[in-house]
Enzyme design. Structure first.
Site, mmCIF file in Angstrom:
data_model
loop_
_atom_site.group_PDB
_atom_site.id
_atom_site.type_symbol
_atom_site.label_atom_id
_atom_site.label_comp_id
_atom_site.label_asym_id
_atom_site.label_seq_id
_atom_site.Cartn_x
_atom_site.Cartn_y
_atom_site.Cartn_z
ATOM 1 N N ARG A 285 0.853 -1.183 0.000
ATOM 2 C CA ARG A 285 0.000 0.000 0.000
ATOM 3 C C ARG A 285 0.891 1.235 0.000
ATOM 4 O O ARG A 285 1.485 1.596 1.016
ATOM 5 C CB ARG A 285 -0.884 -0.018 1.250
ATOM 6 N N HIS A 289 -3.818 4.327 4.584
ATOM 7 C CA HIS A 289 -4.934 3.368 4.619
ATOM 8 C C HIS A 289 -6.197 4.022 4.094
ATOM 9 O O HIS A 289 -6.904 3.471 3.254
ATOM 10 C CB HIS A 289 -5.144 2.872 6.052
ATOM 11 N N TYR A 298 3.862 5.304 11.433
ATOM 12 C CA TYR A 298 4.117 3.903 11.783
ATOM 13 C C TYR A 298 4.990 3.140 10.785
ATOM 14 O O TYR A 298 5.290 1.972 11.009
ATOM 15 C CB TYR A 298 2.784 3.160 11.973
#
Length: 400
Positions: A285, A289, A298
């Site tokens: 990805r 998100h 993160y």
């Protein structure tokens, strides 16, 4: 020029590593030499031979290859426009597919018209392959419709926000078409995060026991929002299928040819009565998100940069150019088409009418209900109060 490669089913574990800042810098290490991974195009655009899956793309023409490239480019352009529209306040939220174009276009183009697709909320490329107007997808994220398309017109179910539940729907539908005697198949999409949901495990159980003609297509983009895959599983996801009694395959999710070939194989198995298959498309990805997420909190920049070098669109372009299957004229025309698509989408979204405020009270009960009637009347009075306050001059500038 081709090189030899095999796709063995030998289990192998590999662990990710963490940086001193606590961020994961590399995911489960998967390269072109990984025996777990089915790959037909390397990141450099070199064609790789595969004895098991080559036959599923052996007859592909230069025109079809250009078509796959066009699909990925236009899907990415649409996705980028949707992200921009959300940032400008035109959409409430957007779930980007950036980096996952090959997994979606390859698998989407493997389906037949009579196959049925159950997506999550990120399958914009699959929707494109099934002929769903992109503006309908945006209408849902704008809040002006509940999907905007008839699922039975394209055999493409509405987007599912509840994580993993669509796999149960897909399994039930697949069991149903078996009883009807149809030779079509079902494909259910979900992500690595959804693979930890109980609904998915139940789907695996039922599909295996009833030999349902369903392909479970897991796009392992390695991050379930902020949770890396190694926080959810100790083995590669495709190996989970073994415990339920059906095959699992890991495919290079940034290789559109490999995704096309493996999905064709799995769908043919389903149609011929051989039951379910789990396909794990190992991809990444590239963006957040959703537009409400900040991935810099993160994951490390080095990880993204490593995967940018494996870009699915650049990979196929290199192959097209090296094989003389596309010239600069083709790429220039596609760029113009891409910009036209972005403009059309932007104008269509801004022209969308507001939804009927009272539509939420429709179809709650088949025969109506007194409580719903009461709530509708209360809502009507509430809406009318704004007009009354505005007429009296109270609402204007009052901050109400």
């Amino acid at each position: 020029m081709t090189v030899e490669s095999t796709a063995a089913r030998k289990p192998r574990r590999s662990a990710g590593t963490k940086s001193t800042a606590g961020k994961r810098t590399t995911a489960t290490k998967t390269t072109s030499q990984d025996p777990e991974l089915v790959q037909l195009l390397t990141p450099e655009g070199q064609r790789v031979k595969n004895a098991e899956y080559d036959k599923y793309v052996a007859g592909i023409t230069p025109e079809e290859l250009r078509g796959l490239y066009r699909d990925m480019v236009l899907t990415r352009r649409f996705d980028a426009e949707a992200t921009s529209l959300q940032r400008q306040g035109e959409l409430g939220l957007w779930a980007s597919l950036l980096g996952q174009e090959a997994a979606q276009i390859g698998s989407g183009r493997a389906t037949r018209e009579d196959d049925y697709v159950f997506p999550t909320y990120r399958e914009h490329g699959v929707a494109w392959c099934r002929g769903v107007d992109p503006t309908n997808l945006l209408g849902m994220f704008r809040g002006v419709n509940n999907g905007g398309w008839d699922p039975n017109s394209n055999n493409f179910q509405l987007y599912t926000i509840v994580i993993g539940s669509q796999t149960l729907h897909a399994t039930g539908y697949a069991m149903g078409i078996t009883k009807d005697g149809a030779d079509s198949a079902v494909i259910a999409y979900f992500g690595d995060g959804a693979s930890s949901q109980g609904d998915v495990a139940e789907s695996f159980t039922f599909s295996a026991v009833y030999n349902a003609p369903v392909v479970f297509f897991c796009q392992n983009n390695q991050w379930a929002i902020s949770e890396p895959t190694e926080k959810q599983t100790r083995v590669p996801l495709y190996q989970r299928a073994q415990g339920f009694g059906f095959p699992g395959v890991r495919v290079d999710g940034n290789d559109v040819l490999a995704c096309l070939a493996v999905t064709k194989w799995a769908l043919e198995r389903a149609r011929s009565g051989e039951g379910p298959t789990l396909v794990e498309a190992y991809t990444y990805r590239m963006g957040a998100h959703t537009t409400s997420d900040d991935p810099t909190k993160y994951r490390a920049d080095e990880e993204r940069q490593a995967w940018e070098a494996k870009d699915p669109i650049l990979r196929l372009r290199r192959y097209l150019e090296a094989s003389n299957h596309a010239d600069e004229g083709f790429f220039a025309e596609l760029e113009a088409e891409s910009e036209a698509l972005g403009k059309r989408v932007r104008e269509a979204v801004r022209a969308m009418p507001d939804p009927d405020h009272f539509a939420i009270f429709e179809n709650v009960y088949a025969d109506g209900h007194a409580l719903v009637d009461e709530e509708r009347a209360q809502f009507a009075a509430y809406q009318a109060s704004f007009a009354t306050e505005s007429d009296s001059g109270f609402a204007a500038g009052s901050g109400v």
